[in-house]
Design a protein around this motif. Structure first.
Motif, PDB file in Angstrom:
ATOM      1  N   GLN A  38       0.890  -0.999  -0.196  1.00  9.85           N
ATOM      2  CA  GLN A  38      -0.203  -0.180  -0.038  1.00  9.85           C
ATOM      3  C   GLN A  38       0.825   1.714  -0.181  1.00  9.85           C
ATOM      4  OE1 GLN A  38      -3.850   0.088   1.667  1.00  9.85           O
ATOM      5  NE2 GLN A  38      -3.043   1.534   3.251  1.00  9.85           N
ATOM      6  N   LEU A  39       2.154   1.183   0.414  1.00  5.80           N
ATOM      7  CA  LEU A  39       3.079   2.407   0.603  1.00  5.80           C
ATOM      8  C   LEU A  39       3.382   2.668  -0.419  1.00  5.80           C
ATOM      9  CD1 LEU A  39       5.203   2.268   4.003  1.00  5.80           C
ATOM     10  CD2 LEU A  39       2.805   3.475   3.119  1.00  5.80           C
ATOM     11  N   ALA A  40       3.777   1.526  -1.258  1.00  2.73           N
ATOM     12  CA  ALA A  40       4.295   1.717  -2.916  1.00  2.73           C
ATOM     13  C   ALA A  40       3.108   3.222  -3.503  1.00  2.73           C
ATOM     14  CB  ALA A  40       4.446   0.787  -3.674  1.00  2.73           C
ATOM     15  N   LEU A  41       1.672   2.922  -3.199  1.00  6.79           N
ATOM     16  CA  LEU A  41       0.625   3.698  -3.777  1.00  6.79           C
ATOM     17  C   LEU A  41       0.698   4.767  -3.243  1.00  6.79           C
ATOM     18  CD1 LEU A  41      -1.675   3.478  -5.546  1.00  6.79           C
ATOM     19  CD2 LEU A  41      -2.891   3.236  -3.646  1.00  6.79           C
ATOM     20  N   THR A  42       0.493   5.277  -2.242  1.00  5.73           N
ATOM     21  CA  THR A  42       0.227   6.162  -2.000  1.00  5.73           C
ATOM     22  C   THR A  42       2.063   7.080  -1.355  1.00  5.73           C
ATOM     23  OG1 THR A  42       0.614   5.694   0.969  1.00  5.73           O
ATOM     24  CG2 THR A  42      -1.454   5.602  -0.021  1.00  5.73           C
ATOM     25  N   SER A  43       3.221   6.391  -1.183  1.00  7.19           N
ATOM     26  CA  SER A  43       4.321   7.337  -1.580  1.00  7.19           C
ATOM     27  C   SER A  43       4.086   8.117  -2.431  1.00  7.19           C
ATOM     28  CB  SER A  43       5.675   6.440  -1.043  1.00  7.19           C
ATOM     29  OG  SER A  43       5.858   5.731  -2.713  1.00  7.19           O
ATOM     30  N   GLU A  44       3.952   8.485  -3.797  1.00  2.39           N
ATOM     31  CA  GLU A  44       3.797   8.836  -5.137  1.00  2.39           C
ATOM     32  C   GLU A  44       2.564   9.825  -4.979  1.00  2.39           C
ATOM     33  OE1 GLU A  44       5.538   8.609  -7.276  1.00  2.39           O
ATOM     34  OE2 GLU A  44       7.052   7.104  -5.989  1.00  2.39           O
ATOM     35  N   VAL A  45       1.631  10.109  -4.017  1.00  3.82           N
ATOM     36  CA  VAL A  45       0.442  11.298  -3.950  1.00  3.82           C
ATOM     37  C   VAL A  45       1.390  11.676  -2.201  1.00  3.82           C
ATOM     38  CG1 VAL A  45      -0.562  10.260  -5.704  1.00  3.82           C
ATOM     39  CG2 VAL A  45      -0.942   9.594  -3.590  1.00  3.82           C
ATOM     40  N   SER A  46       1.890  11.522  -1.635  1.00  9.20           N
ATOM     41  CA  SER A  46       2.727  11.751  -0.334  1.00  9.20           C
ATOM     42  C   SER A  46       3.599  12.389  -0.276  1.00  9.20           C
ATOM     43  CB  SER A  46       1.815  10.776   0.128  1.00  9.20           C
ATOM     44  OG  SER A  46       3.013   9.714   0.861  1.00  9.20           O
ATOM     45  N   ARG A  47       4.226  13.470   0.452  1.00  8.47           N
ATOM     46  CA  ARG A  47       5.215  13.959   1.173  1.00  8.47           C
ATOM     47  C   ARG A  47       5.827  13.184   2.323  1.00  8.47           C
ATOM     48  NH1 ARG A  47       5.703  17.525  -2.016  1.00  8.47           N
ATOM     49  NH2 ARG A  47       4.088  19.475  -1.780  1.00  8.47           N
ATOM     50  N   TYR A  48       4.726  12.039   2.835  1.00  5.43           N
ATOM     51  CA  TYR A  48       5.282  11.630   4.239  1.00  5.43           C
ATOM     52  C   TYR A  48       4.730   9.606   4.153  1.00  5.43           C
ATOM     53  CZ  TYR A  48       6.182   9.833   8.958  1.00  5.43           C
ATOM     54  OH  TYR A  48       6.665   8.530   9.987  1.00  5.43           O
ATOM     55  N   SER A  49       4.756   9.206   3.658  1.00  4.17           N
ATOM     56  CA  SER A  49       4.120   7.804   4.446  1.00  4.17           C
ATOM     57  C   SER A  49       4.585   6.577   4.902  1.00  4.17           C
ATOM     58  CB  SER A  49       3.347   7.091   2.000  1.00  4.17           C
ATOM     59  OG  SER A  49       2.491   6.349   2.959  1.00  4.17           O
ATOM     60  N   HIS A  50       4.159   6.202   5.950  1.00  5.47           N
ATOM     61  CA  HIS A  50       4.344   5.307   6.900  1.00  5.47           C
ATOM     62  C   HIS A  50       3.927   4.487   7.776  1.00  5.47           C
ATOM     63  CE1 HIS A  50       7.394   4.823  10.789  1.00  5.47           C
ATOM     64  NE2 HIS A  50       5.799   5.127  11.094  1.00  5.47           N
ATOM     65  N   THR A  51       4.173   3.408   7.802  1.00  2.05           N
ATOM     66  CA  THR A  51       3.678   1.842   8.820  1.00  2.05           C
ATOM     67  C   THR A  51       3.941   2.143   9.943  1.00  2.05           C
ATOM     68  OG1 THR A  51       3.777   1.117   6.249  1.00  2.05           O
ATOM     69  CG2 THR A  51       3.164  -0.925   8.642  1.00  2.05           C
ATOM     70  N   LEU A  52       2.491   2.052  10.744  1.00  6.32           N
ATOM     71  CA  LEU A  52       2.973   2.456  12.050  1.00  6.32           C
ATOM     72  C   LEU A  52       3.458   0.419  12.445  1.00  6.32           C
ATOM     73  CD1 LEU A  52       2.871   4.144  14.799  1.00  6.32           C
ATOM     74  CD2 LEU A  52       0.598   3.289  15.232  1.00  6.32           C
ATOM     75  N   MET A  53       3.907   0.370  13.087  1.00  2.54           N
ATOM     76  CA  MET A  53       4.257  -0.519  14.015  1.00  2.54           C
ATOM     77  C   MET A  53       4.074  -1.240  15.486  1.00  2.54           C
ATOM     78  SD  MET A  53       5.358  -2.492  10.785  1.00  2.54           S
ATOM     79  CE  MET A  53       5.623  -4.075  10.380  1.00  2.54           C
ATOM     80  N   ASP A  54       3.539  -0.137  15.369  1.00  2.00           N
ATOM     81  CA  ASP A  54       3.904  -0.538  17.697  1.00  2.00           C
ATOM     82  C   ASP A  54       3.294   1.043  18.039  1.00  2.00           C
ATOM     83  OD1 ASP A  54       4.369  -0.470  20.079  1.00  2.00           O
ATOM     84  OD2 ASP A  54       5.525  -2.069  20.037  1.00  2.00           O
ATOM     85  N   GLU A  85      -0.992   4.670   7.795  1.00  2.00           N
ATOM     86  CA  GLU A  85      -1.266   3.112   7.781  1.00  2.00           C
ATOM     87  C   GLU A  85      -1.056   2.216   9.166  1.00  2.00           C
ATOM     88  OE1 GLU A  85      -0.405   1.013   4.353  1.00  2.00           O
ATOM     89  OE2 GLU A  85       1.982   0.454   4.763  1.00  2.00           O
ATOM     90  N   ILE A  86      -2.017   2.313   9.052  1.00  2.00           N
ATOM     91  CA  ILE A  86      -1.861   0.953  10.674  1.00  2.00           C
ATOM     92  C   ILE A  86      -2.406  -0.282   9.917  1.00  2.00           C
ATOM     93  CG2 ILE A  86      -2.664   1.586  13.409  1.00  2.00           C
ATOM     94  CD1 ILE A  86      -3.045   3.980  13.354  1.00  2.00           C
ATOM     95  N   PRO A  87      -1.596  -0.889  10.908  1.00  2.00           N
ATOM     96  CA  PRO A  87      -1.928  -3.175  10.519  1.00  2.00           C
ATOM     97  C   PRO A  87      -3.267  -2.670  11.847  1.00  2.00           C
ATOM     98  CG  PRO A  87       0.645  -2.910  10.703  1.00  2.00           C
ATOM     99  CD  PRO A  87      -0.099  -1.329  10.938  1.00  2.00           C
TER     100      PRO A  87
END
Length: 536
Positions: free
Chosen positions: A118-134, A160-162
Motif C-alpha cells: 500500500q505504501l508504494a501506492l501512497t508514497s507517490e502522492v504524499s510528502r510522507y507515508s508510514h506504516t505504524l508497527m507499534d 497506515e496502521i495494521p
C-alpha cells in the motif's frame, strides 16, 4: 483498556483537529471507537475520493490540515486522486488508514482489501507515508506529520496502521501534542544580497504563488516599500487584495503579463511559486524566458531548482523571509511608488479588454448577491475564466481543481469541506455538468450534514472544453457529447432545493432565493442562455 484506535482521535484533537472525513469499514471501525468521546465531528462522504476532496476544501478554506479515516485497499485506491491534487497544490491533508495485520503484509494470500504494498501506492502522492508497527510510536509519527504541515512544504501525509496494532494497549501513552518546529527564515547573507538587488531595481515585479498564502501582511508591506506591482497565480488570489493599487491580479499566463515578466521587469521577486505550466503557460505559449534577475523565495529547496533559474534563491518560509527582506529595503520615494501603481493600473486595464462580457456578468452577479462568498471550482468553463480574470480581496476565497493536477469531480465535495471550515461564510460550488457526474453522490452528503452550500452546475450538455480541443485539432467529437441528467430533479431527489436558470436574470433570482434558503440548493445553469462563446 484504551486501544490504539481509541487513542487516535485524542491525539488528533491535541493538534487542533475538529473534523474527520471518512467512511467506516470493517478494517477501520476501531478508529471510530474514540470519536464520540473526543468531541470530534465526523462527516461521511459517499466515496473516499469525496472524503479527500472535502479535506482539501476544508484545508484551503481554513489553513488547517484536513483529516481522513480510510479503509485499506479500495479505500486507498479511491482517495489517491484527491491526494494527488493536494500534493500538486501543497495542501495539508492527513490520511490515516488501516492495513492488514503485520504478519500478513505483502503475503499475497488474498485477504480482504489486500494490496501487496500500500505504501508504494501512497508514497507517490504524499510528502510522507508510514506504516505504524507499534502503538508506542504513534505520538512520534503524528508529530512528524504535523511538523510537515507546520514548517515544511505541506501536502498529504499517509499513516497506515495494521489491524493487530490498531487494538494494541495504548492506556499509558501521553496524548498531549508535541511542540512543533517553526518554519525557518532564509540565510541572512542571501537576504542581504536580495535586498541590495531590489534596492537597485528600476522596474521591480513581484509574483505570488500558493506558498505565499499565509504571508499577506509582509507581502503587502514589501510591495508598498518598493512600489512593486504584484501578479498572482490562482492559488495566491487575494494574498494582496484585488483593490490594492499595486495588485495586478489576472494570471501570469496572459501574454501581456508574461511580457512584463519576461522582458520589462529588471528584478522579479517570486514568492512561493513553482512557475508551473498551468499557472504560467495556461494558453500553451511556451516556456518562460525571463530576461531580468530572479529572486525566489520557497520553503522547499528542491523547488528552487525547478522550472526557472534563480539568481538568488532564498530558502525559507514566505512570511518570515519577506518580513526579514523588508527590514533591509530602502523605502521607495513617492515618485517610485506612483510609478509602480501606474504600471499596475496599466496592466489591469489591459486585462479588462480581454474579459468576455458574458462570463464577467456571471461573476459580477455572484459578487452582487454574495460579495463575501467562497467560490470552489471544478474543471469547467467559468472556472477557466476565473483562473484568468476573477480576483479576490482575501486568500482562500476562490480555489479550484482546473490547475495543478486538474481533477474532475472536485467541487461538489470540496465546497462542503470549505463550508465546514468556514460556516459563517456563504459557499458556492461551481462545476460543469460533465465534471459534476464524477461526484453526484456527494449531494446526499450535503443534505445529511445540512450544509448550506449553493451548487452551481454549468450545463453545456457534455465535456465542452474537450469538444473545443477536438474541434481545434480536427478530431471527431467522440466521448464528449454525453447524456446529461436533470440536475434540478436529482437535487430534489437527494433532498435539497433544485432550480433551473436559462438566462442571467433567472440565475440572479435563483441565486437570491438560494441565499435566503436554509439549506443546500442546486441551480442548473444553461450555458447557451448566458454566454455566446468561450471565456477567452
Amino acid at each position: 483498556m484504551k486501544t490504539c484506535g481509541t487513542l487516535i482521535p485524542e491525539l488528533l484533537k491535541s493538534y487542533g483537529v475538529d473534523t474527520i472525513f471518512g467512511i467506516p469499514g470493517v478494517h477501520s471501525v476501531e478508529m471510530y471507537r474514540g470519536i464520540e468521546a473526543s468531541g470530534l465531528r465526523h462527516i461521511t462522504p459517499r466515496h473516499e475520493q469525496g472524503a479527500g476532496f472535502m479535506a482539501d476544501g476544508y484545508a484551503r478554506a481554513t489553513g488547517k490540515p484536513g483529516v481522513c479515516f480510510i479503509i485499506t485497499g479500495p479505500g486507498m485506491t479511491n482517495i489517491v486522486t484527491a491526494m494527488g491534487q493536494a500534493l500538486q497544490d501543497s495542501i495539508p491533508m492527513l490520511v490515516i488508514s488501516a492495513v492488514n495485520g503485520r504478519a500478513d503484509l505483502a503475503m499475497g494470500e488474498g485477504r480482504l482489501h489486500e494490496l501487496p504494498n500500500q505504501l508504494a501506492l501512497t508514497s507517490e502522492v504524499s510528502r510522507y507515508s508510514h506504516t505504524l508497527m507499534d502503538v508506542k510510536n504513534l505520538p512520534k509519527v503524528l508529530a512528524h506529520a504535523f511538523s510537515i504541515f507546520n514548517s515544511q512544504r505541506p501536502g498529504p501525509v499517509h499513516i497506515e496502521i495494521p489491524l493487530d496494532v490498531m487494538i494494541q494497549d495504548a492506556s499509558a501513552i501521553d496524548t498531549s501534542a508535541w511542540p512543533l518546529p517553526q518554519a525557518s527564515v532564509a540565510a541572512p547573507q542571501a537576504i542581504a544580497e536580495a535586498a541590495q538587488r531590489l534596492n537597485q531595481a528600476k522596474r521591480p515585479l513581484m509574483v505570488l504563488g500558493g506558498g505565499a498564502g499565509k504571508a499577506s501582511a509582509p507581502v503587502t508591506a514589501l510591495a508598498e516599500t518598493l512600489g512593486m506591482p504584484v501578479i498572482n497565480t490562482n492559488n495566491a488570489k487575494g494574498v494582496l487584495p484585488a483593490s490594492h493599487p499595486l495588485a495586478v491580479g489576472g494570471s501570469p499566463s496572459l501574454k501581456h503579463l508574461r511580457d512584463e515578466l519576461e522582458q520589462h521587469a529588471d528584478v522579479i521577486l517570486a514568492v512561493g511559486t513553482e512557475f508551473a505550466e498551468t499557472d504560467y503557460d495556461f494558453f500553451f505559449l511556451g516556456d518562460l524566458n525571463i530576461q531580468g534577475q530572479v529572486i525566489r523565495i520557497d520553503i522547499d529547496a528542491g523547488q528552487l531548482c525547478r522550472n526557472v533559474k534563480a539568481d538568488i534563491p532564498l530558502l525559507g518560509d514566505a512570511a518570515q523571509t519577506c518580513a526579514s527582506l523588508a527590514n533591509q529595503i530602502d523605502r521607495a520615494a513617492a515618485a517610485q511608488l506612483q510609478q509602480g501603481e501606474a504600471r499596475a493600473a496599466q496592466l489591469r486595464e489591459a486585462q479588462i479588454e480581454l474579459r468576455d462580457p458574458d462570463y464577467q456578468a456571471f461573476f459580477s452577479t455572484i459578487h452582487d448577491v454574495l460579495p463575501d462568498a467562497i467560490i470552489v471550482g471544478d474543471s469547467t468553463q467559468p472556472a477557466y475564466f476565473a483562473q484568468v480574470h476573477h480576483n479576490c480581496e482575501k486568500p482562500g476565497r476562490y480555489f479550484h481543481s482546473a490547475t495543478g493536477f486538474g481533477t474532475l469531480g472536485y467541487a461538489f465535495p470540496a465546497a462542503q469541506g470549505a463550508k465546514l471550515g468556514q460556516p459563517e461564510l456563504p459557499v458556492l460550488c461551481l462545476t460543469g455538468d460533465g465534471g459534476g457526474q464524477f461526484s453526484l453522490n456527494e449531494l446526499s452528503s450535503a443534505v445529511e450534514a445540512n450544509l448550506k452550500v449553493i451548487f452551481l452546475v454549468w450545463n453545456n450538455q457534455g465535456h465542452g472544453e474537450i469538444r473545443r480541443f477536438m474541434d481545434d485539432k480536427d478530431v471527431p467529437q467522440i466521448g464528449v457529447n454525453i447524456h446529461t441528467p436533470d440536475y434540478a430533479a436529482l437535487a430534489e431527489a437527494c433532498g435539497m432545493r433544485g432550480a433551473n436558470a436559462t438566462s442571467l436574470a433567472e440565475f440572479e433570482q435563483c441565486l437570491r432565493d438560494a441565499a435566503d434558503h436554509d439549506g443546500p440548493c442546486l441551480i442548473n445553469i444553461a450555458e447557451a442562455g448566458l454566454v455566446s462563446g468561450y471565456p477567452w
